[in-house]
Structure formats: C-alpha cells, structure tokens
Write a protein that holds these residues in place. Structure first.
Motif, mmCIF file in Angstrom:
data_model
loop_
_atom_site.group_PDB
_atom_site.id
_atom_site.type_symbol
_atom_site.label_atom_id
_atom_site.label_comp_id
_atom_site.label_asym_id
_atom_site.label_seq_id
_atom_site.Cartn_x
_atom_site.Cartn_y
_atom_site.Cartn_z
ATOM 1 N N SER A 88 0.749 -1.654 0.025
ATOM 2 C CA SER A 88 -0.386 -0.177 -0.020
ATOM 3 C C SER A 88 0.991 1.202 -0.302
ATOM 4 N N ALA A 140 0.556 4.292 -2.194
ATOM 5 C CA ALA A 140 0.664 4.847 -2.704
ATOM 6 C C ALA A 140 1.724 6.176 -2.902
ATOM 7 N N GLU A 150 -7.447 11.004 -0.495
ATOM 8 C CA GLU A 150 -6.803 10.163 -1.700
ATOM 9 C C GLU A 150 -5.502 9.611 -0.524
ATOM 10 N N LEU A 151 -4.008 9.759 -0.261
ATOM 11 C CA LEU A 151 -3.598 8.760 0.814
ATOM 12 C C LEU A 151 -4.076 8.439 2.235
ATOM 13 N N LEU A 162 -5.242 5.073 0.486
ATOM 14 C CA LEU A 162 -5.111 3.752 0.886
ATOM 15 C C LEU A 162 -4.732 3.372 2.073
#
Ligand code: SF4
Length: 438
Positions: free
Chosen positions: A61, A65, A94-95, A98
């Motif tokens: 992940s 990212a 958005e980060l 994730l």
C-alpha cells in the motif's frame, strides 16, 4: 492526574542539567500522514510505522501511494518511519484512503504520535533478552487509546530495547529496556537513573511516563515537546513518574540506567533474517517492490524498517542458498547487502533540490566522497544547513554546507575537543578527514 501534580514538586526552575530547555509557544508543525508539509519538491507525508514493522500488504500500500500520488520513492527516516515526497497538493484524502484499509492509520487522532522504535532483530538472532514485539503491540494500542497522548508532540519518541542496547542509544524520550530475569528499565530522556518495572507492566509504564511528561510540560508553561526540553530536572520527572506508577498500582523501584550500546544490523544474513541498507534511506519503486517480494517469500511476510535506514526481513528456516539468492536479487536492485560496505556509515539530510534552506546537493556530494569514508570508523553525516536534520547521536563526522560554498568538516568525539576544517570540493574529503580525525 491532577492529584498527582498536587503531590509532586512541580515548581519549574531552570536546571543546569537541562541545557536544552526551551519554551515552545508555536504549534508543532511536524508532518504526518494527514498533515502534509509543503517542500520544494511537492507535498511531503510522514507515515508513522511503530517499530518499523510492516506486513507485506502494508508495504504494498505504501508503494502504491508513492507511485500514484508522489514521486514513486519511499524514504526512511531516522526513526524507521516512511516519508512520501513529491505528492500532489491536496491529495491528503486520497492518501488516507490508501493507508487506512491497510491498517496504517488505526487512529487518525494519534497518527503523528505513534513514534516508537524497537530493536529490529529482536527474536531473530539470539541476542537480546526478550522479544519486544508484545511490548510494541501493547504500547501502540495503549497510545491509540489514550486521550492525553493525542497532545504529544510529533517529535516525542518511545524506544523498546530488547536488552542489546541498539535503540536504547537513540536518545528517546521514554526508553524501556529489557533486563535478564524478565524485568525492564524505564528511563526518561538522558536520565542517569532508571525505574525498574516488571516486563508485563512495561508498556503501561511507558505510556504513564509520557502522560506525566505532558502534565509537567503544561504545568511548567514551557510547552516542551521533548523530555530534554523541560525546564525541570529529569530526576524530578523520574521521581514524578515513580509516584504516578505507584499510585496506578505499577510496582517500580529506582535502578541504575544500563548504558551499554550496540550498533544496528549490518547488511547481509543475520540469524533468521536478511538485512539490507538503502543509501540515504531512499528506495526507488523497483527496489521497494523487490523488497516486498522478498518479504512475501518467507513467513510471516514482514519487513522491519530500521532507524539506521535499513530493512530487516525475517526469514526463519531459510536455506542458505535461498537466502543468498534473495540477497543477490536485492543487491542487483541496488540495495546494500555487503557487511563491508561503507554505505551504512554515511548519512545525509534531504538537501537540494528538495529542501529550500539547503546550500548544496549534499547527497550527491556525499556519494562522491564515499570511498574516503573507509578512513574512519565513525559515521559521517552531511547536512545542507546548520539544522542538521536527522544527524546521528554520539560520535560522528559532521559535514555541513558552508554559506560561501564548500563544507565545514568537524569530528565530534565525546571527551575530545572538536576538530574542524574546510572542504572546498568533495573530491578532497579524504584529506579533510585526515586533518580532523584524532
Ligand atoms: S539540515 Fe537544513 S538543508 Fe538539510 S533537510 Fe534540514 S533544513 Fe533542509
């Protein structure tokens, strides 16, 4: 806790033993995963990884990212955390989207305070006196459940040492060090005195110590972020922690601090683990992918990021041939797997072009001077300005870009006067070292 404060001597006073006491009236701007920092190369996120421990899924992940939102690279900090750089502005949501499903944001309110280093080879190489993983799990859970802990600075550091003395040497604010016989020594900042607690109570005692620090920081009006910034002698803080532990039913007794120190893992196979070093703690997308693949090849599928810009991959029961072939792949990807390499002794701050105050591209210059590092057993650290971000504690060669160009090279060894010289060009680093070494 109020009662505790009433019982202890809280009258703040300057102390000669606390030379770094400061007054913090500004906010703590330390970056996090949810609070991005604007750098010259884009936004920067710092993701706390307690103990540096990542599952393969979490590592994947983080790589996603970095690739989707940033410059694709992952950067290890001197606390075994991960920085993502070159992020698009306003990509925070958005980060988080994730990181959260991978379990990397268990408590958004606490995301910047989960600063915990732990002996990375614990339970893997037969050294140390206990496996610190249960402590790590318990302390992280207790931190995330503590309302008070939300107000810790993003710079406050816990260290969980398995007794070997590696992370105990990192100058944490609260250090818990395992001792033979199952007990633990709890130490605040650079205090000479420790408190002995049972191994079972150690994580709870560490959190309580941090909460007492917060109370004293507030009562003193200093707003100190770290133990050594308090305008209160650290012995007084230790005594307050002892009283708080006793009131909480945690048995403790004064004890001498264990000052034995050990270095971090050298690259190569070590016990039931494979260790690699990343020059300047920087992983390209390809290197991170290769490392994640290596971790997935061995149960439990885990990586342990170290505070020395390296990674430990647990590889229990790995046949020597298999371990060698995995290490060969990691070396082919550009990671350091040779225990004799000078790279683990060389560090540098971000420098140009990522950091505006930097006077030089310190990483490029440090790489040019790499071969000369063999002339000293000391770590060498290059900084673009006097802030010296991420510099090592203890004896080292300090190389700082000078205002007019070139560098100031200083050998700082405990008990000796520092010796300095000027370096015009990195190609002359060997000669500069010779002029400054004792
Ligand atoms: S030491 Fe100076 S140049 Fe280097 S990262 Fe810190 S602020 Fe930037």
């Amino acid at each position: 806790m109020v009662g505790m404060l009433a019982a202890m001597s809280t009258a703040p006073h300057p102390s000669s033993s606390q030379a770094t006491a400061v007054s913090r009236d500004g906010g703590d701007a330390c970056p996090g995963a949810l609070r991005l920092h604007a750098a010259d190369d884009g936004a920067l996120a710092r993701v706390r990884i307690p103990g540096g421990v990542l599952t393969v899924r979490q590592a994947t992940s983080l790589g996603d990212a970095a690739r989707r939102l940033g410059d694709g690279e992952l950067h290890l900090t001197s606390r075994g955390n991960v920085q993502l750089r070159g992020l698009r502005p306003a990509c925070g949501a958005e980060l988080a989207g994730l990181l959260e499903p991978a379990g990397l944001l268990p408590s958004p309110a606490h995301e910047r305070v989960r600063n915990v280093v732990a002996s990375p080879l614990s339970g893997l190489d037969g050294h140390g006196v206990r496996d610190v993983r249960p402590w790590l799990t318990a302390l992280d859970a207790a931190l995330c459940a503590s309302t008070a802990a939300v107000t810790l600075s993003g710079r406050f550091l816990f260290a969980l040492d398995d007794g070997r003395g590696d992370v105990a040497a990192l100058g944490a604010d609260v250090t818990v060090r395992a001792t033979a016989g199952g007990a633990a020594l709890l130490t605040l900042g650079g205090a000479r005195e420790a408190l002995r607690v049972s191994g079972e109570d150690a994580p709870r005692a560490a959190l309580l110590a941090a909460e007492v620090f917060l109370e004293i920081s507030r009562a003193s009006g200093s707003g100190a972020w770290r133990v050594d910034e308090l305008p209160v002698p650290v012995a007084e803080l230790t005594a307050a922690v002892e009283r708080a532990l006793t009131r909480a039913g945690v048995g403790c007794a004064p004890a001498a601090r264990d000052t034995g120190e050990a270095e971090g893992p050298a690259p190569g196979p070590v016990g039931s683990a494979l260790c690699v070093h990343a020059p300047f703690g920087r992983f390209t997308a390809g290197q991170w992918r290769e490392l994640t693949r290596a971790a997935a090849a061995f149960p439990p599928g885990e990586l342990r990021l170290t505070p020395w810009r390296g990674v430990v991959v647990p590889a229990p029961d790995a046949e020597p041939d298999r371990a060698a072939s995995v290490l060969a792949r990691l070396a082919a990807a550009g990671l350091v797997t040779d225990a004799g390499s000078p790279w683990p002794r060389v560090g540098a701050c971000t420098g140009r072009p990522g950091c505006a105050p930097s006077r030089a591209d310190v990483r490029a210059d440090a790489a040019r001077a790499l071969t000369a590092v063999g002339r000293t057993p000391l770590p060498v650290y290059w900084s673009g300005c006097e802030r010296r971000c991420g510099h090592p504690r203890g004896d080292h060669v300090d190389v700082v870009a000078a205002p007019g160009g070139g560098y100031r090279v200083t050998t700082a060894v405990r008990g000796r006067d520092p010796r300095g010289t000027l370096l015009d060009d990195p190609s002359g680093f060997a000669a500069a070292l010779a002029r400054t070494l004792p």
